[in-house]
Design a protein around this motif. Structure first.
Motif, PDB file in Angstrom:
ATOM      1  N   PRO A  38     -23.003  10.902  -5.080  1.00 51.01           N
ATOM      2  CA  PRO A  38     -24.039  11.933  -4.979  1.00 51.01           C
ATOM      3  C   PRO A  38     -25.440  11.441  -5.317  1.00 51.01           C
ATOM      4  O   PRO A  38     -26.415  11.987  -4.799  1.00 51.01           O
ATOM      5  CB  PRO A  38     -23.570  12.997  -5.979  1.00 51.01           C
ATOM      6  N   GLN A  39     -25.566  10.437  -6.183  1.00 48.98           N
ATOM      7  CA  GLN A  39     -26.911   9.980  -6.550  1.00 48.98           C
ATOM      8  C   GLN A  39     -27.622   9.333  -5.369  1.00 48.98           C
ATOM      9  O   GLN A  39     -28.736   9.722  -4.994  1.00 48.98           O
ATOM     10  CB  GLN A  39     -26.826   8.996  -7.727  1.00 48.98           C
ATOM     11  N   VAL A  40     -26.981   8.337  -4.754  1.00 51.04           N
ATOM     12  CA  VAL A  40     -27.587   7.674  -3.602  1.00 51.04           C
ATOM     13  C   VAL A  40     -27.626   8.628  -2.410  1.00 51.04           C
ATOM     14  O   VAL A  40     -28.608   8.664  -1.662  1.00 51.04           O
ATOM     15  CB  VAL A  40     -26.820   6.386  -3.254  1.00 51.04           C
ATOM     16  N   GLY A  41     -26.577   9.438  -2.252  1.00 49.64           N
ATOM     17  CA  GLY A  41     -26.572  10.410  -1.169  1.00 49.64           C
ATOM     18  C   GLY A  41     -27.700  11.408  -1.284  1.00 49.64           C
ATOM     19  O   GLY A  41     -28.318  11.797  -0.287  1.00 49.64           O
ATOM     20  N   GLY A  42     -28.006  11.827  -2.520  1.00 55.29           N
ATOM     21  CA  GLY A  42     -29.113  12.749  -2.738  1.00 55.29           C
ATOM     22  C   GLY A  42     -30.454  12.143  -2.382  1.00 55.29           C
ATOM     23  O   GLY A  42     -31.332  12.813  -1.816  1.00 55.29           O
ATOM     24  N   VAL A  43     -30.624  10.846  -2.694  1.00 61.22           N
ATOM     25  CA  VAL A  43     -31.858  10.154  -2.324  1.00 61.22           C
ATOM     26  C   VAL A  43     -32.007  10.115  -0.804  1.00 61.22           C
ATOM     27  O   VAL A  43     -33.081  10.401  -0.248  1.00 61.22           O
ATOM     28  CB  VAL A  43     -31.868   8.725  -2.897  1.00 61.22           C
ATOM     29  N   ALA A  44     -30.924   9.747  -0.110  1.00 59.28           N
ATOM     30  CA  ALA A  44     -30.972   9.668   1.349  1.00 59.28           C
ATOM     31  C   ALA A  44     -31.297  11.024   1.962  1.00 59.28           C
ATOM     32  O   ALA A  44     -32.071  11.119   2.925  1.00 59.28           O
ATOM     33  CB  ALA A  44     -29.639   9.143   1.877  1.00 59.28           C
ATOM     34  N   MET A  45     -30.734  12.085   1.404  1.00 58.92           N
ATOM     35  CA  MET A  45     -30.992  13.417   1.934  1.00 58.92           C
ATOM     36  C   MET A  45     -32.464  13.788   1.782  1.00 58.92           C
ATOM     37  O   MET A  45     -33.087  14.322   2.711  1.00 58.92           O
ATOM     38  CB  MET A  45     -30.105  14.445   1.233  1.00 58.92           C
ATOM     39  N   LYS A  46     -33.056  13.495   0.635  1.00 58.87           N
ATOM     40  CA  LYS A  46     -34.475  13.809   0.421  1.00 58.87           C
ATOM     41  C   LYS A  46     -35.363  13.010   1.368  1.00 58.87           C
ATOM     42  O   LYS A  46     -36.388  13.515   1.854  1.00 58.87           O
ATOM     43  CB  LYS A  46     -34.860  13.534  -1.030  1.00 58.87           C
ATOM     44  N   MET A  47     -34.991  11.754   1.629  1.00 61.50           N
ATOM     45  CA  MET A  47     -35.773  10.940   2.559  1.00 61.50           C
ATOM     46  C   MET A  47     -35.858  11.619   3.920  1.00 61.50           C
ATOM     47  O   MET A  47     -36.931  11.695   4.534  1.00 61.50           O
ATOM     48  CB  MET A  47     -35.141   9.548   2.697  1.00 61.50           C
ATOM     49  N   LEU A  48     -34.745  12.135   4.400  1.00 57.51           N
ATOM     50  CA  LEU A  48     -34.738  12.768   5.719  1.00 57.51           C
ATOM     51  C   LEU A  48     -35.317  14.178   5.677  1.00 57.51           C
ATOM     52  O   LEU A  48     -35.948  14.629   6.639  1.00 57.51           O
ATOM     53  CB  LEU A  48     -33.320  12.785   6.289  1.00 57.51           C
ATOM     54  N   GLN A  49     -35.134  14.876   4.562  1.00 58.49           N
ATOM     55  CA  GLN A  49     -35.758  16.199   4.438  1.00 58.49           C
ATOM     56  C   GLN A  49     -37.275  16.093   4.525  1.00 58.49           C
ATOM     57  O   GLN A  49     -37.942  16.994   5.063  1.00 58.49           O
ATOM     58  CB  GLN A  49     -35.344  16.863   3.126  1.00 58.49           C
ATOM     59  N   ASN A  50     -37.827  15.019   4.015  1.00 56.59           N
ATOM     60  CA  ASN A  50     -39.268  14.798   4.104  1.00 56.59           C
ATOM     61  C   ASN A  50     -39.734  14.567   5.537  1.00 56.59           C
ATOM     62  O   ASN A  50     -40.937  14.611   5.822  1.00 56.59           O
ATOM     63  CB  ASN A  50     -39.679  13.613   3.228  1.00 56.59           C
ATOM     64  N   LYS A  51     -38.789  14.315   6.429  1.00 54.34           N
ATOM     65  CA  LYS A  51     -39.087  14.163   7.857  1.00 54.34           C
ATOM     66  C   LYS A  51     -38.646  15.400   8.651  1.00 54.34           C
ATOM     67  O   LYS A  51     -38.406  15.314   9.837  1.00 54.34           O
ATOM     68  CB  LYS A  51     -38.387  12.916   8.400  1.00 54.34           C
ATOM     69  N   ARG A  52     -38.494  16.505   7.943  1.00 50.18           N
ATOM     70  CA  ARG A  52     -38.185  17.805   8.541  1.00 50.18           C
ATOM     71  C   ARG A  52     -36.745  17.916   9.055  1.00 50.18           C
ATOM     72  O   ARG A  52     -36.436  18.771   9.875  1.00 50.18           O
ATOM     73  CB  ARG A  52     -39.157  18.137   9.675  1.00 50.18           C
ATOM     74  N   VAL A  53     -35.869  17.046   8.600  1.00 48.29           N
ATOM     75  CA  VAL A  53     -34.459  17.188   8.940  1.00 48.29           C
ATOM     76  C   VAL A  53     -33.846  18.233   7.998  1.00 48.29           C
ATOM     77  O   VAL A  53     -34.006  18.153   6.782  1.00 48.29           O
ATOM     78  CB  VAL A  53     -33.705  15.845   8.803  1.00 48.29           C
ATOM     79  N   LYS A  54     -33.154  19.222   8.556  1.00 44.03           N
ATOM     80  CA  LYS A  54     -32.529  20.263   7.746  1.00 44.03           C
ATOM     81  C   LYS A  54     -31.052  19.931   7.520  1.00 44.03           C
ATOM     82  O   LYS A  54     -30.375  19.465   8.435  1.00 44.03           O
ATOM     83  CB  LYS A  54     -32.651  21.626   8.436  1.00 44.03           C
ATOM     84  N   PHE A  55     -30.586  20.210   6.311  1.00 43.69           N
ATOM     85  CA  PHE A  55     -29.198  19.917   5.964  1.00 43.69           C
ATOM     86  C   PHE A  55     -28.440  21.205   5.671  1.00 43.69           C
ATOM     87  O   PHE A  55     -28.941  22.097   4.968  1.00 43.69           O
ATOM     88  CB  PHE A  55     -29.131  18.987   4.752  1.00 43.69           C
ATOM     89  N   TYR A  56     -27.237  21.275   6.188  1.00 41.43           N
ATOM     90  CA  TYR A  56     -26.303  22.359   5.897  1.00 41.43           C
ATOM     91  C   TYR A  56     -25.046  21.696   5.329  1.00 41.43           C
ATOM     92  O   TYR A  56     -24.145  21.278   6.067  1.00 41.43           O
ATOM     93  CB  TYR A  56     -25.994  23.156   7.163  1.00 41.43           C
ATOM     94  N   MET A  57     -25.037  21.557   3.993  1.00 40.88           N
ATOM     95  CA  MET A  57     -23.965  20.821   3.342  1.00 40.88           C
ATOM     96  C   MET A  57     -22.904  21.783   2.799  1.00 40.88           C
ATOM     97  O   MET A  57     -23.145  22.968   2.654  1.00 40.88           O
ATOM     98  CB  MET A  57     -24.525  19.950   2.234  1.00 40.88           C
ATOM     99  N   LYS A  58     -21.732  21.220   2.523  1.00 41.39           N
ATOM    100  CA  LYS A  58     -20.545  21.999   2.143  1.00 41.39           C
ATOM    101  C   LYS A  58     -20.299  23.075   3.199  1.00 41.39           C
ATOM    102  O   LYS A  58     -19.991  24.224   2.903  1.00 41.39           O
ATOM    103  CB  LYS A  58     -20.714  22.612   0.750  1.00 41.39           C
ATOM    104  N   ALA A  59     -20.462  22.643   4.449  1.00 40.29           N
ATOM    105  CA  ALA A  59     -20.338  23.557   5.591  1.00 40.29           C
ATOM    106  C   ALA A  59     -19.467  22.926   6.664  1.00 40.29           C
ATOM    107  O   ALA A  59     -19.315  21.699   6.732  1.00 40.29           O
ATOM    108  CB  ALA A  59     -21.719  23.877   6.162  1.00 40.29           C
ATOM    109  N   GLU A  60     -18.910  23.766   7.512  1.00 40.14           N
ATOM    110  CA  GLU A  60     -18.099  23.301   8.627  1.00 40.14           C
ATOM    111  C   GLU A  60     -18.468  24.069   9.884  1.00 40.14           C
ATOM    112  O   GLU A  60     -18.928  25.206   9.819  1.00 40.14           O
ATOM    113  CB  GLU A  60     -16.608  23.483   8.330  1.00 40.14           C
TER     114      GLU A  60
END
Length: 461
Positions: free
Chosen positions: A239-261
């Motif tokens: 989760p630590q490295v994964g959280g960093v990667a998610m923030k990097m892409l969120q800063n580029k306007r990528v939206k995440f829908y996690m714990k979702a199917e």
């Protein structure tokens, strides 16, 4: 010495060299590696060991099923080690071996730029490459492989390196147009064409999904990533490295829908228009990219006695030998002993692992009795930055973090039973390379050493 950034070294490695550069051949100065090698030697065939010539009177046949890194390295090693018989590499793809890792990292590259070797290389060294030819069965008693076109080929030694294929989405609407998987250069080109200026939904937040999202972030009009875990990369990087990667892409306007199917894809005129989550939320979509894992390409072995695990991975020993004489396997399609990490048996689908497997398989096909000894290594590229990883961190119980996650400059040690079993870094080079060398030497790194500011243990490899 050749000054090179990490990405430049990785490009050289992926297109021309077969091993990760050991830290002992690199010097770190002013934010760049100095590689202790002449550039002209890297750019010429002098980097290759001398290769034996094909002798037409030698009818001994090595049949290599698969056209990826494992099969290619196997073919080259056979020639380098003096084999003069026939080498046949068979692939269901239309191309000679290429760098598959580039498909999600740089989707706009030309096909020629990702070829690992050009056609004239195979001709010069007497390696037959049969493209667009799919194996459908193997007769291990008669030592023959049968192909979809009705042909068959006898072998003296067989290498199975057929890799893996994207897992198919199973939900209503999964057969709509513009629902894509990424497996071939044609797939990459098609996704890029369809996604440019359009709304993209990516199913899966592991390496394929995240790299595609990063590459398309400035090309698509909108990107949504749907993942089952709380963070991207969570199963491998945590989760630590994964959280960093998610923030990097969120800063580029990528939206995440996690714990979702995903529950359904809907469309009009047979083209997808929206993805419906299990929660009922609807995500507009002109293109859906499916990156929900892979399955082993081993179905053609179902009528053989070759041992496989429940997931269809072929079981091999440290010599890449299966339980059937004269049959070897390598790369993504295998489950093998990871001896540096408590005799664990695992399927590790890394580019470097496939290369190591191919090399060891070739030596043992020639009866040279060489055991596999390697440290798993991979990297993922996001927005021009590379996260590097070495080791095998499955089952880790805690981490030690050096640097600063928020500032995108960190080294993470993954700990199990008070010892380091893996390490990951971003902008913290060359630490992962050094950790890999220590692991390769057989020396264990304790949790206390990982926590300490004293890094002299890294010089003890």
């Amino acid at each position: 010495m050749v000054p090179a950034s990490i990405s430049e070294l990785e490009t050289l490695r992926s297109t021309q060299l077969w091993t990760v550069f050991p830290a002992s051949r690199c010097e770190w100065k002013t934010g760049r590696y100095l590689l202790l090698q002449k550039k002209k030697d890297l750019e010429s065939d002098r980097k290759l060991k001398a290769m034996s010539e094909r002798c037409r009177s030698n009818e001994n046949t090595m049949l290599l099923l698969g056209g990826g890194a494992a099969a290619l390295v196997c073919a080259e090693t056979l020639r380098q080690e003096g084999f003069t018989g026939r080498i046949i590499m068979v692939t269901k793809e239309k191309h000679v071996p290429y760098d598959r890792t580039q498909l999600s990292k740089a989707m706009d590259k030309t096909l020629e730029s990702i070829y690992l070797r050009q056609q004239d290389f195979f001709e010069a060294h007497g390696i037959d490459v049969w493209t667009d030819k799919e194996v459908v069965s193997v007769d291990t008693q008669g030592q023959k492989a049968h192909f979809q076109d009705g042909a068959f080929q006898r072998y003296d030694q067989l290498l199975i390196a057929t890799g893996s294929s994207p897992r198919q989405l199973q939900c209503p609407g999964s057969d709509l147009e513009n629902v894509c998987s990424l497996q071939t250069p044609e797939d990459a080109n098609r996704i890029l064409h369809l996604a440019t200026g359009k709304r993209v939904v990516i199913l899966g937040a592991s390496f394929i999904g995240m790299e595609v999202a990063a590459f398309l972030s400035d090309k698509a009009s909108a990107i949504c990533v749907v993942g089952r875990e709380e963070f991207p990369f969570q199963a491998v990087l945590g989760p630590q490295v994964g959280g960093v990667a998610m923030k990097m892409l969120q800063n580029k306007r990528v939206k995440f829908y996690m714990k979702a199917e995903i529950s359904e894809l809907r469309g009009e005129n047979r083209k997808v228009t929206e993805a419906v989550l299990a929660s009922g939320e609807k995500l507009p979509a002109d293109v859906v990219v499916v990156g929900i894992g892979v399955t082993s390409n081993s179905g053609f072995l179902k009528d053989t006695s070759i041992a496989m695990d429940r997931g269809g991975a072929i079981l091999v020993d440290l010599f890449m030998q299966t339980n059937v004489p004269r049959v070897f396997a390598a790369g993504d399609v295998t489950s093998f002993p990871v001896t540096l990490f408590s005799e664990t048996t695992a399927t590790i689908r890394h580019w470097q692992i496939a290369q190591a497997h191919g090399h060891i398989a070739a030596l043992n096909m020639l009866k040279k009795q060489k055991a596999l000894h390697t440290v798993p290594f991979f990297w993922t590229s996001l927005l021009g930055k590379s996260i590097r990883y070495a080791g095998y961190g499955k089952g880790y119980t805690e981490t030690v973090v050096k640097g600063n996650l928020e500032q995108l400059k960190f080294l993470v040690f993954y700990i199990k039973d008070d010892y380091v079993i893996a390490a990951a870094s971003l902008n913290f080079d060359p630490m992962v390379s050094l950790v890999a060398e220590v692991m390769y030497s057989g020396r264990q790194i304790s949790k206390a050493e990982a926590q300490s500011s004293d890094t002299t243990w890294m010089k003890q490899a």
